[in-house]
Design an enzyme around this catalytic site. Sequence first.
Site, PDB file in Angstrom:
ATOM      1  N   ASP A  52       0.825  -1.214   0.000  1.00  0.00           N
ATOM      2  CA  ASP A  52       0.000   0.000   0.000  1.00  0.00           C
ATOM      3  C   ASP A  52       0.853   1.256   0.000  1.00  0.00           C
ATOM      4  OD1 ASP A  52      -2.917  -0.324  -0.145  1.00  0.00           O
ATOM      5  OD2 ASP A  52      -2.578  -1.752   1.460  1.00  0.00           O
ATOM      6  N   GLU A 107      -5.474   4.214  -0.902  1.00  0.00           N
ATOM      7  CA  GLU A 107      -4.269   3.485  -0.466  1.00  0.00           C
ATOM      8  C   GLU A 107      -3.758   4.088   0.848  1.00  0.00           C
ATOM      9  OE1 GLU A 107      -4.134   0.910  -2.026  1.00  0.00           O
ATOM     10  OE2 GLU A 107      -4.074   1.100  -4.200  1.00  0.00           O
ATOM     11  N   HIS A 125      -5.682   2.696   3.608  1.00  0.00           N
ATOM     12  CA  HIS A 125      -5.240   1.332   3.930  1.00  0.00           C
ATOM     13  C   HIS A 125      -4.029   1.383   4.857  1.00  0.00           C
ATOM     14  CE1 HIS A 125      -7.193   0.062  -0.135  1.00  0.00           C
ATOM     15  NE2 HIS A 125      -8.066   0.526   0.735  1.00  0.00           N
ATOM     16  N   TYR A 153      -3.514  -0.101   8.781  1.00  0.00           N
ATOM     17  CA  TYR A 153      -2.433  -0.935   9.320  1.00  0.00           C
ATOM     18  C   TYR A 153      -1.826  -0.269  10.554  1.00  0.00           C
ATOM     19  CZ  TYR A 153      -2.816  -2.962   4.645  1.00  0.00           C
ATOM     20  OH  TYR A 153      -3.296  -3.522   3.495  1.00  0.00           O
ATOM     21  N   GLU A 165      -2.750  -5.543  -7.489  1.00  0.00           N
ATOM     22  CA  GLU A 165      -4.128  -5.408  -7.002  1.00  0.00           C
ATOM     23  C   GLU A 165      -4.920  -6.703  -7.139  1.00  0.00           C
ATOM     24  OE1 GLU A 165      -5.259  -2.764  -5.574  1.00  0.00           O
ATOM     25  OE2 GLU A 165      -4.055  -1.081  -6.276  1.00  0.00           O
ATOM     26  N   GLU A 197      -9.574  -2.641  -3.180  1.00  0.00           N
ATOM     27  CA  GLU A 197      -8.602  -3.201  -4.135  1.00  0.00           C
ATOM     28  C   GLU A 197      -9.319  -3.758  -5.371  1.00  0.00           C
ATOM     29  OE1 GLU A 197      -6.055  -2.012  -3.365  1.00  0.00           O
ATOM     30  OE2 GLU A 197      -5.440  -2.341  -1.310  1.00  0.00           O
ATOM     31  N   HIS A 214      -9.793  -0.947  -7.554  1.00  0.00           N
ATOM     32  CA  HIS A 214      -8.534  -0.546  -8.200  1.00  0.00           C
ATOM     33  C   HIS A 214      -8.214  -1.474  -9.379  1.00  0.00           C
ATOM     34  CE1 HIS A 214      -7.401   1.143  -3.977  1.00  0.00           C
ATOM     35  NE2 HIS A 214      -8.438   1.729  -4.523  1.00  0.00           N
TER      36      HIS A 214
HETATM   37 FE   LIG Z   1      -4.512  -0.659  -0.961  1.00  0.00          FE
HETATM   38 FE   LIG Z   2      -5.012  -0.690  -4.360  1.00  0.00          FE
END
Ligand SMILES: [Fe+2]
Ligand SMILES: [Fe+2]
Length: 347
Positions: free
Chosen positions: A90, A120, A123, A127, A187, A221, A224
């Site tokens: 990411d 992204e 994402h 995390y 992806e 994703e 994407h």
């Molecule tokens: Fe991502």
């Molecule tokens: Fe992505």
Amino acid sequence: MSQLQRKALFNEKGDIELSKRRMINGNTTNLNDFNNMKYSWASDWYRHAMNNFWIPEEINLTQDVKDYRNLSKEEKTAYDKILSFLIFLDSIQTANLPNVGEYITANEVNLCLTIQAYQEAIHSQSYGYILDTICSPEERTDILYQWKDDPTLLARNKFIGDRYNEFYDDRSDFNLLKTIVANYILEGIYFYSGFMFFYALGRIGKMPGTVQEIRYINRDENAHLWLFRSILIELKKEEPQLFNEENEKIFRDMIKQGVEEEIKWAHYAIGNGIEGLSLSMIEDYLKYLGNLRCKGLGFEEIYEGYSKEPESMKWVSEYSDPNAIKTDFFEAKVSAYSKSSIIEDDL
Ligand SMILES: [Fe+2]
Ligand SMILES: [Fe+2]
């Protein structure tokens, strides 16, 4: 192969006529005009992606804090390594998407790439939230840097990283195509052994908060993948010389290598010690995904006998089904953001 011209920035002499708009090598004004789009799928994509809005911190990780201490050695190793891999992927996506956008001369597609980069970043935020919540500071640092401290993981990351660097260092149309195909692989194949592992934990009732975070990431994703497939299909029409037999073989071989790298990674990071998930199940699924990604671009399948989703892995799509995400599995508060119903089912 020819060198690409970076798109103009302030350009009052750019083309206004839709018929002149091109995915690359066009003369763009950079005007964001939502009412005049040549690529109508970009409008659907944009609205779909915006409706996928979610906030990582709204997912409860209380159970995960307890579960993380009780994972088996195999589960914890896989959890840490896969998380480290996803964190890297990411991050490099966020950094690389603007490089691609510099050469895309269809403004509506640049709007989509901007939303993708924003997702992204969300994402990465998720995390960070997971690590801060479930780990000690030492574990957090260890997981965060395994992407370069673990030689196997570093070698994996180089496959995608080197493709991105090639385009970063030499802005040719062929290198751009390879970067876009690498994106498509990332992806559409790379994330999946990770997703599968977390869903396998979900099936045995472990780490439910992480599983929910991953389902939202998986939904993004998927979008994407839809975006990059659409870009590639348009480029195939507009720049057919870039899809000659020799290049198509290179792109198809990249997909094959992507599948093989992913299988090797599963042997290293997951193994056969996870309840309900064997290496042969993973291998079957990844070969099926490789074929699906080839078909998505109009390429011949790579693996004979892997055209259908393996029966033993049906549960993966139950977890990752973007339409199911709005109903049973999620807390009402979070799912209320999602109003989208547009999704391509074959992704
Ligand atoms: Fe991502
Ligand atoms: Fe992505």
